[in-house]
Design a protein around this motif. Sequence first.
Motif, short mmCIF file in Angstrom:
data_model
loop_
_atom_site.label_atom_id
_atom_site.label_comp_id
_atom_site.label_asym_id
_atom_site.label_seq_id
_atom_site.Cartn_x
_atom_site.Cartn_y
_atom_site.Cartn_z
N GLN A 130 0.83 -1.20 0.03
CA GLN A 130 -0.06 0.11 0.09
C GLN A 130 0.87 1.33 0.07
O GLN A 130 0.50 2.12 -0.65
CB GLN A 130 -0.89 -0.06 1.20
CG GLN A 130 -2.07 1.04 1.09
CD GLN A 130 -3.06 0.85 2.20
OE1 GLN A 130 -3.19 -0.38 2.65
NE2 GLN A 130 -3.86 2.01 2.62
N THR A 131 1.82 1.43 0.52
CA THR A 131 2.78 2.40 0.81
C THR A 131 3.58 2.75 -0.59
O THR A 131 3.70 3.60 -1.04
CB THR A 131 3.98 2.42 1.79
OG1 THR A 131 3.43 2.06 2.96
CG2 THR A 131 4.70 3.34 2.00
N LEU A 132 3.83 1.45 -1.21
CA LEU A 132 4.44 1.59 -2.56
C LEU A 132 3.47 2.25 -3.83
O LEU A 132 4.11 2.94 -4.62
CB LEU A 132 4.82 0.02 -3.13
CG LEU A 132 6.28 -0.33 -2.31
CD1 LEU A 132 6.57 -1.71 -2.68
CD2 LEU A 132 7.44 0.34 -2.65
N LEU A 133 2.18 1.80 -3.42
CA LEU A 133 1.28 2.43 -4.37
C LEU A 133 0.73 4.07 -4.14
O LEU A 133 -0.05 4.36 -4.72
CB LEU A 133 0.02 1.54 -4.34
CG LEU A 133 0.26 0.12 -4.79
CD1 LEU A 133 -1.09 -0.84 -4.69
CD2 LEU A 133 0.79 0.12 -6.17
N ILE A 134 1.25 4.41 -2.94
CA ILE A 134 0.96 5.77 -2.79
C ILE A 134 1.33 6.86 -3.80
O ILE A 134 0.41 7.69 -4.13
CB ILE A 134 1.43 6.53 -1.32
CG1 ILE A 134 0.71 5.63 -0.25
CG2 ILE A 134 1.60 7.85 -1.32
CD1 ILE A 134 1.43 6.03 1.25
N PRO A 135 2.25 6.81 -4.58
CA PRO A 135 2.29 7.54 -5.59
C PRO A 135 1.40 7.63 -6.87
O PRO A 135 1.01 8.50 -7.70
CB PRO A 135 4.00 7.04 -6.29
CG PRO A 135 4.52 6.73 -5.13
CD PRO A 135 3.47 5.89 -4.14
N TYR A 136 0.80 6.47 -6.86
CA TYR A 136 -0.24 6.30 -8.01
C TYR A 136 -1.35 6.97 -7.49
O TYR A 136 -2.51 7.29 -8.43
CB TYR A 136 -0.54 4.83 -8.02
CG TYR A 136 0.43 4.39 -8.92
CD1 TYR A 136 0.93 4.39 -10.06
CD2 TYR A 136 1.59 3.53 -7.89
CE1 TYR A 136 2.00 3.86 -10.80
CE2 TYR A 136 2.61 2.79 -8.74
CZ TYR A 136 2.81 3.16 -10.24
OH TYR A 136 3.65 2.48 -10.71
N LEU A 137 -1.53 7.46 -6.27
CA LEU A 137 -2.68 8.36 -5.90
C LEU A 137 -2.47 9.75 -6.89
O LEU A 137 -3.75 10.26 -6.83
CB LEU A 137 -2.54 8.99 -4.40
CG LEU A 137 -3.08 7.97 -3.43
CD1 LEU A 137 -2.85 8.54 -2.01
CD2 LEU A 137 -4.31 7.55 -3.30
N GLN A 138 -1.56 10.21 -7.31
CA GLN A 138 -1.69 11.24 -8.14
C GLN A 138 -2.42 11.21 -9.36
O GLN A 138 -2.89 12.02 -10.00
CB GLN A 138 0.05 11.50 -8.59
CG GLN A 138 0.94 11.53 -7.33
CD GLN A 138 0.77 12.66 -6.48
OE1 GLN A 138 0.20 13.94 -6.94
NE2 GLN A 138 0.99 12.67 -5.17
N LYS A 139 -2.69 10.01 -9.72
CA LYS A 139 -3.55 9.63 -10.93
C LYS A 139 -5.08 9.55 -10.59
O LYS A 139 -5.94 9.29 -11.38
CB LYS A 139 -3.04 8.36 -11.75
CG LYS A 139 -1.74 8.25 -11.86
CD LYS A 139 -1.22 7.33 -13.03
CE LYS A 139 0.28 7.16 -13.18
NZ LYS A 139 0.97 8.39 -13.78
N SER A 140 -5.47 9.40 -9.38
CA SER A 140 -6.66 9.56 -8.85
C SER A 140 -7.68 10.76 -9.08
O SER A 140 -8.69 10.81 -9.45
CB SER A 140 -6.86 9.04 -7.62
OG SER A 140 -6.38 9.88 -6.81
#
Length: 119
Positions: free
Chosen positions: A34-44
């Motif tokens: 989940q921590t590794l996927l935090i940067p993909y929040l930018q795409k939300s």
Amino acid sequence: KTGEKTGGMTAARVIVSRLMRWGFILGTVLGSLQTLLIPYLQKSTPIIAVREAARVPALLASVYQVINGLVFIGEGVMVGCSSFFQLSLSTLVATIATVLALNKFPSQYGLTGVWMSFG
């Protein structure tokens, strides 16, 4: 062998210990993912304020995964041991603490305060 006694307190402790290790390991793995996927929040969302507001709560949620893995196993063991009274008391204490925290933290910390209340 047939007729041989198995189980007992020692065997139960060994199994619960193993389950707790697995809960910790899986909680850590899921939290790390989940921590590794935090940067993909930018795409939300294209809204920068929403991106910034979601970053810390997302990090808190990933840290809580470790605790969740242990609690999941612990509650399962308590149900298996028919420790319903102790389980209901711990749930009551956690609920009261969460409600009190929800009354205090969001006014000081906003959305991050809501997620802090869950911890």
